[in-house]
Design a protein around this motif. Structure first.
Motif, PDB file in Angstrom:
ATOM      1  N   SER A   1      22.021  22.402 -53.355  1.00  0.00           N
ATOM      2  CA  SER A   1      20.943  22.271 -52.371  1.00  0.00           C
ATOM      3  C   SER A   1      20.346  23.644 -52.085  1.00  0.00           C
ATOM      4  O   SER A   1      20.995  24.671 -52.301  1.00  0.00           O
ATOM      5  N   ARG A   2      19.113  23.653 -51.604  1.00  0.00           N
ATOM      6  CA  ARG A   2      18.457  24.909 -51.229  1.00  0.00           C
ATOM      7  C   ARG A   2      17.377  24.611 -50.188  1.00  0.00           C
ATOM      8  O   ARG A   2      16.770  23.550 -50.199  1.00  0.00           O
ATOM      9  N   ARG A   3      17.176  25.558 -49.295  1.00  0.00           N
ATOM     10  CA  ARG A   3      16.121  25.391 -48.298  1.00  0.00           C
ATOM     11  C   ARG A   3      14.788  25.776 -48.918  1.00  0.00           C
ATOM     12  O   ARG A   3      14.649  26.831 -49.543  1.00  0.00           O
ATOM     13  N   VAL A   4      13.786  24.913 -48.709  1.00  0.00           N
ATOM     14  CA  VAL A   4      12.455  25.135 -49.261  1.00  0.00           C
ATOM     15  C   VAL A   4      11.468  25.514 -48.158  1.00  0.00           C
ATOM     16  O   VAL A   4      10.689  26.455 -48.292  1.00  0.00           O
ATOM     17  N   ILE A   5      11.483  24.759 -47.074  1.00  0.00           N
ATOM     18  CA  ILE A   5      10.663  25.063 -45.899  1.00  0.00           C
ATOM     19  C   ILE A   5      11.544  24.925 -44.663  1.00  0.00           C
ATOM     20  O   ILE A   5      12.631  24.339 -44.725  1.00  0.00           O
ATOM     21  N   SER A   6      11.082  25.419 -43.555  1.00  0.00           N
ATOM     22  CA  SER A   6      11.869  25.352 -42.323  1.00  0.00           C
ATOM     23  C   SER A   6      11.882  23.933 -41.776  1.00  0.00           C
ATOM     24  O   SER A   6      11.037  23.095 -42.112  1.00  0.00           O
ATOM     25  N   GLU A   7      12.858  23.677 -40.915  1.00  0.00           N
ATOM     26  CA  GLU A   7      12.944  22.360 -40.277  1.00  0.00           C
ATOM     27  C   GLU A   7      11.714  22.089 -39.427  1.00  0.00           C
ATOM     28  O   GLU A   7      11.197  20.967 -39.393  1.00  0.00           O
ATOM     29  N   ALA A   8      11.197  23.134 -38.760  1.00  0.00           N
ATOM     30  CA  ALA A   8      10.006  22.972 -37.923  1.00  0.00           C
ATOM     31  C   ALA A   8       8.803  22.561 -38.765  1.00  0.00           C
ATOM     32  O   ALA A   8       8.023  21.669 -38.383  1.00  0.00           O
ATOM     33  N   THR A   9       8.658  23.199 -39.944  1.00  0.00           N
ATOM     34  CA  THR A   9       7.542  22.849 -40.830  1.00  0.00           C
ATOM     35  C   THR A   9       7.675  21.418 -41.337  1.00  0.00           C
ATOM     36  O   THR A   9       6.680  20.675 -41.409  1.00  0.00           O
ATOM     37  N   SER A  10       8.888  21.014 -41.692  1.00  0.00           N
ATOM     38  CA  SER A  10       9.079  19.642 -42.181  1.00  0.00           C
ATOM     39  C   SER A  10       8.716  18.632 -41.095  1.00  0.00           C
ATOM     40  O   SER A  10       8.097  17.596 -41.395  1.00  0.00           O
ATOM     41  N   HIS A  11       9.066  18.922 -39.835  1.00  0.00           N
ATOM     42  CA  HIS A  11       8.714  18.010 -38.743  1.00  0.00           C
ATOM     43  C   HIS A  11       7.199  17.926 -38.561  1.00  0.00           C
ATOM     44  O   HIS A  11       6.656  16.851 -38.305  1.00  0.00           O
ATOM     45  N   GLN A  12       6.524  19.059 -38.679  1.00  0.00           N
ATOM     46  CA  GLN A  12       5.064  19.047 -38.579  1.00  0.00           C
ATOM     47  C   GLN A  12       4.443  18.210 -39.694  1.00  0.00           C
ATOM     48  O   GLN A  12       3.504  17.427 -39.459  1.00  0.00           O
ATOM     49  N   LEU A  13       4.971  18.376 -40.916  1.00  0.00           N
ATOM     50  CA  LEU A  13       4.452  17.600 -42.048  1.00  0.00           C
ATOM     51  C   LEU A  13       4.640  16.102 -41.821  1.00  0.00           C
ATOM     52  O   LEU A  13       3.740  15.300 -42.104  1.00  0.00           O
ATOM     53  N   ILE A  14       5.811  15.721 -41.340  1.00  0.00           N
ATOM     54  CA  ILE A  14       6.093  14.294 -41.132  1.00  0.00           C
ATOM     55  C   ILE A  14       5.132  13.711 -40.097  1.00  0.00           C
ATOM     56  O   ILE A  14       4.607  12.600 -40.272  1.00  0.00           O
ATOM     57  N   ARG A  15       4.864  14.459 -38.992  1.00  0.00           N
ATOM     58  CA  ARG A  15       3.924  13.964 -37.982  1.00  0.00           C
ATOM     59  C   ARG A  15       2.531  13.789 -38.589  1.00  0.00           C
ATOM     60  O   ARG A  15       1.835  12.806 -38.300  1.00  0.00           O
ATOM     61  N   MET A  16       2.135  14.725 -39.453  1.00  0.00           N
ATOM     62  CA  MET A  16       0.831  14.621 -40.105  1.00  0.00           C
ATOM     63  C   MET A  16       0.792  13.435 -41.074  1.00  0.00           C
ATOM     64  O   MET A  16      -0.221  12.735 -41.179  1.00  0.00           O
ATOM     65  N   LEU A  17       1.918  13.206 -41.778  1.00  0.00           N
ATOM     66  CA  LEU A  17       1.976  12.088 -42.718  1.00  0.00           C
ATOM     67  C   LEU A  17       1.983  10.742 -42.014  1.00  0.00           C
ATOM     68  O   LEU A  17       1.569   9.729 -42.595  1.00  0.00           O
ATOM     69  N   GLU A  18       2.435  10.706 -40.773  1.00  0.00           N
ATOM     70  CA  GLU A  18       2.308   9.470 -39.996  1.00  0.00           C
ATOM     71  C   GLU A  18       0.838   9.122 -39.790  1.00  0.00           C
ATOM     72  O   GLU A  18       0.461   7.946 -39.770  1.00  0.00           O
ATOM     73  N   GLY A  19       0.019  10.162 -39.655  1.00  0.00           N
ATOM     74  CA  GLY A  19      -1.410   9.917 -39.492  1.00  0.00           C
ATOM     75  C   GLY A  19      -2.034   9.300 -40.724  1.00  0.00           C
ATOM     76  O   GLY A  19      -2.976   8.503 -40.637  1.00  0.00           O
ATOM     77  N   ALA A  20      -1.507   9.629 -41.913  1.00  0.00           N
ATOM     78  CA  ALA A  20      -2.056   9.060 -43.144  1.00  0.00           C
ATOM     79  C   ALA A  20      -1.800   7.563 -43.243  1.00  0.00           C
ATOM     80  O   ALA A  20      -2.506   6.840 -43.952  1.00  0.00           O
TER      81      ALA A  20
END
Length: 575
Positions: A453-472
């Motif tokens: 495993s490896r970290r790609v983006i921060s947890e905060a960024t992933s949460h922001q992306l998920i909220r944006m993807l809910e909009g889609a």
């Protein structure tokens, strides 16, 4: 010469007889005493046959232990051409070919092989057919114990599991990739064959080297979810007149629960399948991801602090970069003060280009590779394509723009599913895994090593992306058809022009959708791809409904309850 004395004649006769008998006795002493071992060995060599004893192949099961591939008792049919009456060869060939489903000419050639005492006619024959072969009573035709591979679920997970060929080796899928582990170590047996009818002498001389059974595999696959994924996908391919399709279901930590390809095949009758049906398109087929790939650009921009979900832009429906025109999928008036979250929800190519202007090429490339583009996933399936991702040093003046919205790069379905699993996993990419562990001959389970495993983006960024993807997935997004009553869903559509190598250019479209649920506590990721759908081709119209069916079933199957929370409203436009 005539002897007058009868006793002399008698003595002479006895002397001659004694001499002859002494010759016979000497020969007998030579045969039974001095050279007995030699002739005994020659005789035994004429009767002994070496027969390969294949090891019992390991079973492949789903996560619950239900068999996807197992080994059953079988028989091998052989011939001793030297014992078959030449006048009966045609009759023998005709009867055996009819009974065993073989080519009559090939059987005739086999049983007519000169200077041969052992010719294999068929492998993996059922015990019942083996008994029928013996009941024919043909001299020089016999059977030996064997095993055969069986797939009780027929086409379910066929492209993942693969098949075993006539030689007893894996021909595709896990059967091929894990052949050495599954097959074990073959043994052998020397058996004594009777000279009269060519049959095995049960109490005769013989030697045996026992085979070592192969290990079994327990997969992460869930047979029920796999069946639903294949069924929903097959229905969609038919409904939208698509060429093919794939579905991947996985957990955020990389466990693959389903991997469906259409068209598919029945591994019990793999010889009847077309080569295109034997492919595991999930890993072997590369395609341009289109707008599903925009999440990587969005993640890079958020992680680098170049935008926020509320950053605003004035986005026209097209723009020019150098001498090339880039446009959105639909004509529209300029989106005034649209937020970056709104750009992702409406899947604007132009907006993505504008938002990513300040992202250096090497940074974009690094995020693409960190998410898994341009490299094998690590799942361990044969024939996997790495896709296509050139380094920035080879990019032309306009390449970085289509790359930012998912074109002029290519991926396989599992690579793309892994991107969304990484986002669902708080920004940590875990190598996708199919194999949970191994099973020994007694059924004892040994877990596979933990995947990398490896970290790609921060947890905060992933949460922001998920909220944006809910909009889609919302009413103003591109995929309201992906909504699941009672659950929060986050995801993204993709509609990309499809590059066809045989045509030497773009022809048709690739429609896709990738998403996760529940959005505020992701438990499952589902990714759907339809290649060249002709009835409709937008991902929101074709792939999103498949996602909805498969995800709904998977959530219920795994008893994932709704979280009971309400999705925050995505601000699409600034006031």
């Amino acid at each position: 010469m005539r002897l007058k004395d009868p006793m002399k004649r008698l003595n002479a006769g006895l002397l001659i007889i004694a001499f002859v008998l002494s010759l016979f006795a000497g020969r007998l002493v030579q045969l039974q005493g001095i050279d007995s071992g030699k002739y005994e060995a020659l005789a035994m060599d004429q009767r002994l046959r070496r027969i390969e004893l294949p090891a019992v192949r390991g079973t492949i099961t789903d996560a619950s232990g239900r068999p996807l591939a197992l080994t059953q008792e079988a028989r091998g049919v052989f011939a001793d051409p030297s014992l078959i009456d030449p006048a009966k060869r045609t009759e023998v060939a005709a009867r055996l070919s009819s009974m065993l489903g073989l080519d009559v000419q090939k059987v005739l050639e086999a049983i007519s092989t000169p200077d041969s005492r052992y010719v294999v006619l068929a492998h993996s024959v059922t015990p019942e057919k083996g008994r029928l072969v013996l009941s024919l009573g043909y001299r020089g035709i016999g059977v030996v114990p064997e095993s055969r591979r069986s797939y009780p679920s027929d086409a379910v997970a066929a492209n993942v599991v693969g098949f075993v060929n006539q030689a007893g080796d894996g021909g595709a899928g896990l059967e091929y990739a894990q052949n050495k582990l599954l097959k074990g170590v073959p043994g052998w047996q020397r058996v004594e064959i009777s000279a009269g009818d060519g049959q095995h002498i049960p109490m005769g001389e013989g030697q045996t080297q026992e085979p070592v059974p192969g290990q079994g595999l327990r997969l992460h696959l869930d047979q029920d979810i796999q069946w639903e994924a294949q069924t929903a996908l097959a229905d969609a391919v038919k409904e939208f007149k698509a060429e093919s399709g794939t579905v991947v279901v996985m957990t955020p930590d990389g466990r693959v629960l389903a991997m469906a390809s259409v068209p598919t095949f029945d591994p019990n009758e793999y010889a009847k399948a077309d080569s295109s049906e034997l492919q595991n398109r999930v890993v072997q087929e590369a395609f341009e991801p289109g707008s599903t790939g925009k999440v990587i650009t969005a993640g890079a921009l958020l992680e680098e602090g170049l935008v926020t979900p509320e950053s605003t832009f004035d986005v026209p429906d097209h723009l020019w970069k150098y001498d090339k025109k880039f446009k959105d999928s639909h004509e529209h008036e300029t989106y005034k003060n649209i937020t970056f979250g709104g750009i992702l929800a409406k899947s604007s190519n132009v907006g993505t280009i504008m938002a990513s202007e300040n992202l250096p090429d090497d940074k974009l490339y690094n995020y693409l590779t960190a998410f898994g583009f341009g490299a094998e996933t690590g799942v361990g399936l044969p024939g996997e394509t790495r896709g296509l991702l050139h380094p920035p040093s080879t990019w032309s003046g306009t390449d970085r723009y289509p790359i930012s919205f998912g074109q002029t790069v290519s991926v396989n379905s599992l690579q793309m599913a892994s991107v969304y699993a990484t986002i669902a996993n708080g920004g940590v990419r875990v190598t996708p895994t199919l194999v949970a562990g191994t099973l020994d001959e007694d059924g004892a389970f040994t877990a596979a090593p933990a995947p990398a495993s490896r970290r790609v983006i921060s947890e905060a960024t992933s949460h922001q992306l998920i909220r944006m993807l809910e909009g889609a997935v919302g009413r103003e997004g591109t995929a309201p058809a992906a909504q699941i009553p009672g659950y929060r869903v986050a995801g993204k559509t993709g509609t990309a022009e499809r590059y066809v190598e045989k045509a030497g250019g773009y022809k048709g479209y690739t429609a896709s959708f990738a998403g996760m649920a529940p959005a505020d506590d992701p438990q499952l990721v589902v990714q759907v791809v339809l290649q060249d759908p002709k009835k409709k081709y937008y991902g929101g119209d074709t792939a999103a409904p498949v996602f909805q069916k498969v995800m709904s079933f998977a959530l219920k199957s795994r008893k994932v309850p709704p979280t009971g929370t309400v999705a925050p409203t995505l601000k699409m436009f600034a006031d």
